[in-house]
Design a protein around this motif. Structure first.
Motif, PDB file in Angstrom:
ATOM      1  N   ASN A 319      79.599  -4.199  18.205  1.00  0.00           N
ATOM      2  CA  ASN A 319      80.107  -5.563  18.016  1.00  0.00           C
ATOM      3  C   ASN A 319      79.839  -6.430  19.248  1.00  0.00           C
ATOM      4  O   ASN A 319      79.648  -7.642  19.130  1.00  0.00           O
ATOM      5  CB  ASN A 319      81.607  -5.545  17.717  1.00  0.00           C
ATOM      6  N   GLU A 320      79.821  -5.792  20.418  1.00  0.00           N
ATOM      7  CA  GLU A 320      79.550  -6.532  21.649  1.00  0.00           C
ATOM      8  C   GLU A 320      78.067  -6.854  21.790  1.00  0.00           C
ATOM      9  O   GLU A 320      77.687  -7.983  22.125  1.00  0.00           O
ATOM     10  CB  GLU A 320      80.020  -5.729  22.863  1.00  0.00           C
ATOM     11  N   PHE A 322      75.881  -7.069  19.494  1.00  0.00           N
ATOM     12  CA  PHE A 322      75.416  -7.995  18.458  1.00  0.00           C
ATOM     13  C   PHE A 322      75.477  -9.432  18.968  1.00  0.00           C
ATOM     14  O   PHE A 322      74.583 -10.243  18.688  1.00  0.00           O
ATOM     15  CB  PHE A 322      76.266  -7.857  17.189  1.00  0.00           C
ATOM     16  N   LEU A 323      76.518  -9.750  19.729  1.00  0.00           N
ATOM     17  CA  LEU A 323      76.692 -11.106  20.252  1.00  0.00           C
ATOM     18  C   LEU A 323      75.617 -11.455  21.285  1.00  0.00           C
ATOM     19  O   LEU A 323      75.390 -12.630  21.570  1.00  0.00           O
ATOM     20  CB  LEU A 323      78.080 -11.246  20.878  1.00  0.00           C
ATOM     21  N   GLN A 330      70.422 -12.207  14.811  1.00  0.00           N
ATOM     22  CA  GLN A 330      71.762 -12.092  14.244  1.00  0.00           C
ATOM     23  C   GLN A 330      71.757 -12.495  12.774  1.00  0.00           C
ATOM     24  O   GLN A 330      72.360 -11.826  11.925  1.00  0.00           O
ATOM     25  CB  GLN A 330      72.734 -12.989  15.015  1.00  0.00           C
ATOM     26  N   THR A 334      72.536  -9.506  10.298  1.00  0.00           N
ATOM     27  CA  THR A 334      73.958  -9.707   9.978  1.00  0.00           C
ATOM     28  C   THR A 334      74.814  -8.710  10.770  1.00  0.00           C
ATOM     29  O   THR A 334      74.393  -7.565  11.015  1.00  0.00           O
ATOM     30  CB  THR A 334      74.310  -9.593   8.481  1.00  0.00           C
ATOM     31  N   LYS A 335      75.997  -9.138  11.136  1.00  0.00           N
ATOM     32  CA  LYS A 335      76.851  -8.335  12.008  1.00  0.00           C
ATOM     33  C   LYS A 335      77.257  -7.020  11.359  1.00  0.00           C
ATOM     34  O   LYS A 335      77.236  -5.959  11.993  1.00  0.00           O
ATOM     35  CB  LYS A 335      78.096  -9.134  12.396  1.00  0.00           C
ATOM     36  N   ASP A 336      77.630  -7.062  10.090  1.00  0.00           N
ATOM     37  CA  ASP A 336      78.094  -5.846   9.413  1.00  0.00           C
ATOM     38  C   ASP A 336      76.989  -4.791   9.326  1.00  0.00           C
ATOM     39  O   ASP A 336      77.215  -3.616   9.619  1.00  0.00           O
ATOM     40  CB  ASP A 336      78.597  -6.182   8.003  1.00  0.00           C
ATOM     41  N   TYR A 338      74.217  -4.578  11.145  1.00  0.00           N
ATOM     42  CA  TYR A 338      73.839  -4.147  12.493  1.00  0.00           C
ATOM     43  C   TYR A 338      74.852  -3.144  13.041  1.00  0.00           C
ATOM     44  O   TYR A 338      74.489  -2.066  13.525  1.00  0.00           O
ATOM     45  CB  TYR A 338      73.736  -5.355  13.418  1.00  0.00           C
ATOM     46  N   SER A 339      76.127  -3.495  12.984  1.00  0.00           N
ATOM     47  CA  SER A 339      77.171  -2.639  13.551  1.00  0.00           C
ATOM     48  C   SER A 339      77.224  -1.286  12.849  1.00  0.00           C
ATOM     49  O   SER A 339      77.343  -0.233  13.493  1.00  0.00           O
ATOM     50  CB  SER A 339      78.534  -3.326  13.458  1.00  0.00           C
TER      51      SER A 339
END
Length: 415
Positions: A319-320, A322-323, A330, A334-336, A338-339
């Motif tokens: 989560n870190e 990704f930012l 991104q 997408t965050k989900d 990727y994480s």
């Protein structure tokens, strides 16, 4: 039966055997060629026949194919081609090479195409290598409109004798002069320049799989072919998808001691590929000044930054990290997604090295290409190939033919 062959026959889709003629126990190379409506295939076969003799026996399997709904003129041409190949083999006075055509004229419309034809040929090679218990036999992929240099077989044989690689791409150069219209040679020069520019940009990015995926320019040992589940039946891009798996799982290299010469002609037989791109470049109804535009350096800069962060991605919570990604990445990942993916890779990695390997098995050649197309849809403008290719190597020369010469020289020298 060799365990690798047995596993392939039992676990993966294998097409029925077609050839039942005896196989020489010294066969160690089998060239596989899909052939659709090719009136000049004998030029390719003659090119192979003219090669220097390797220490082994060579077979050439040609799958002359069309769908059940193909036009009558294609079916007629294919029957004629089949008979011509049979006659060509009878006239062949070299005992070390044999040409064996397979006529497939009722291929299901849903699957008919170069992928299925290539799979038929390669699966047939497996049957034949299995008969003589030769898991190290070499399957060589070629096309029906391709010419090769005289040391083709000798160079391939030497490569596998002196390395522990299981697969290899072959150095290629498209013809840049001949009987075709000049604008077609200009178009193929642009496209080959793009292909070489693309690989050099990936090299700059730190991407590990720096190989071209050209259907007429690769070889693979029979055992490795089986381990990777065999060729797919895609109607286009079958070589790209198959080779991506091979690059990730097998030790590969490029053979640069010989040269393959794929055709420079226009083609509309598949949705994408060299011939199709050449056709689009030379479509004067939509492109009055034939020019090929490609991925901008900015898009590769984003990938370079991403790949340079792998160590940090391994050590830090997803989560870190990704930012820290570029906004375009991104949006693409997408965050989900990727994480979840990075967490999964970390969970199955015991070291940074294993993490990096799994990372590039995820963000592989297909993902790279998909990202580049994503950002060039409406975020980054494509740029003429001559401009970006010249800028990448610091050249003041913008002539496509001169640039291509420089890139070919770079390709031959790069280790």
């Amino acid at each position: 039966m060799v365990p690798t062959f047995e596993t392939y026959f039992s676990r993966f889709e294998v097409l029925p055997k077609r050839l039942y003629n005896p196989i020489d126990s010294n066969v160690n190379m089998i060239v596989t060629i899909p052939c659709y409506d090719e009136p000049n295939i004998l030029d390719t076969l003659q090119s192979l026949q003219n090669c220097k003799k390797p220490s082994c026996v060579v077979e050439v399997i040609i799958v002359v194919n069309n769908s059940e709904s193909a036009p009558e003129h294609v079916k007629t041409q294919n029957k004629q081609t089949f008979e011509e190949i049979l006659a060509f083999n009878k006239q062949n006075d070299k005992h070390w090479i044999q040409f064996m055509p397979i006529l497939e004229q009722e291929m299901p419309e849903k699957f008919a195409g170069v992928g299925l034809a290539r799979k038929i040929a390669m699966d047939e090679a497996i049957y034949r290598f299995n008969e003589i218990t030769n898991p190290n036999g070499m399957i060589i992929s070629c096309d029906a409109d391709t010419l090769v240099e005289s040391n083709y077989f000798v160079a391939i044989e030497e490569f596998y004798k002196t390395t522990d690689n299981k697969a290899a791409t072959l150095y290629f150069e498209h013809p840049l002069e001949g009987d075709l219209p000049k604008y077609q040679y200009h178009a193929i020069a642009q496209y080959e320049l793009y292909m070489r520019y693309y690989v050099e940009q990936l090299r700059r990015c730190g991407f590990p799989f720096l190989y071209h995926t050209v259907g007429s320019c690769f070889s693979i040992q029979a055992s490795a072919y089986c381990k990777q589940g065999g060729m797919n039946k895609r109607q286009a891009g079958e070589d790209f998808y198959f080779l991506q798996k091979v690059f990730q799982a097998e030790k590969c290299a490029e053979i640069r001691t010989t040269t393959v010469h794929p055709s420079s002609r226009v083609s509309d037989r598949v949705p994408f590929g060299t011939g199709t791109v050449v056709a689009k470049i030379t479509d004067f109804s939509t492109n009055k000044t034939p020019q090929y535009k490609t991925f901008a350096p900015e898009s590769f800069d984003i990938l370079q930054m991403f790949f340079s962060q792998i160590s940090n991605i391994y050590d830090t919570e997803p989560n870190e990290t990704f930012l820290m990604l570029h906004p375009y990445l991104q949006e693409f990942l997408t965050k989900d997604v990727y994480s979840k993916k990075v967490s999964e890779i970390k969970k199955n990695s015991t070291s940074l090295h294993s993490f990096q390997k799994r990372f590039f098995n995820w963000f592989n050649g297909f993902m790279v290409y998909k990202f580049l197309n994503f950002v060039h849809q409406n975020k980054i403008e494509r740029i003429p190939i001559e401009q970006v290719a010249a800028d990448l190597i610091g050249s003041t020369e913008y002539d496509v033919f001169e640039l291509l010469k420089k890139y070919r020289t770079i390709a031959k020298k790069t280790l």
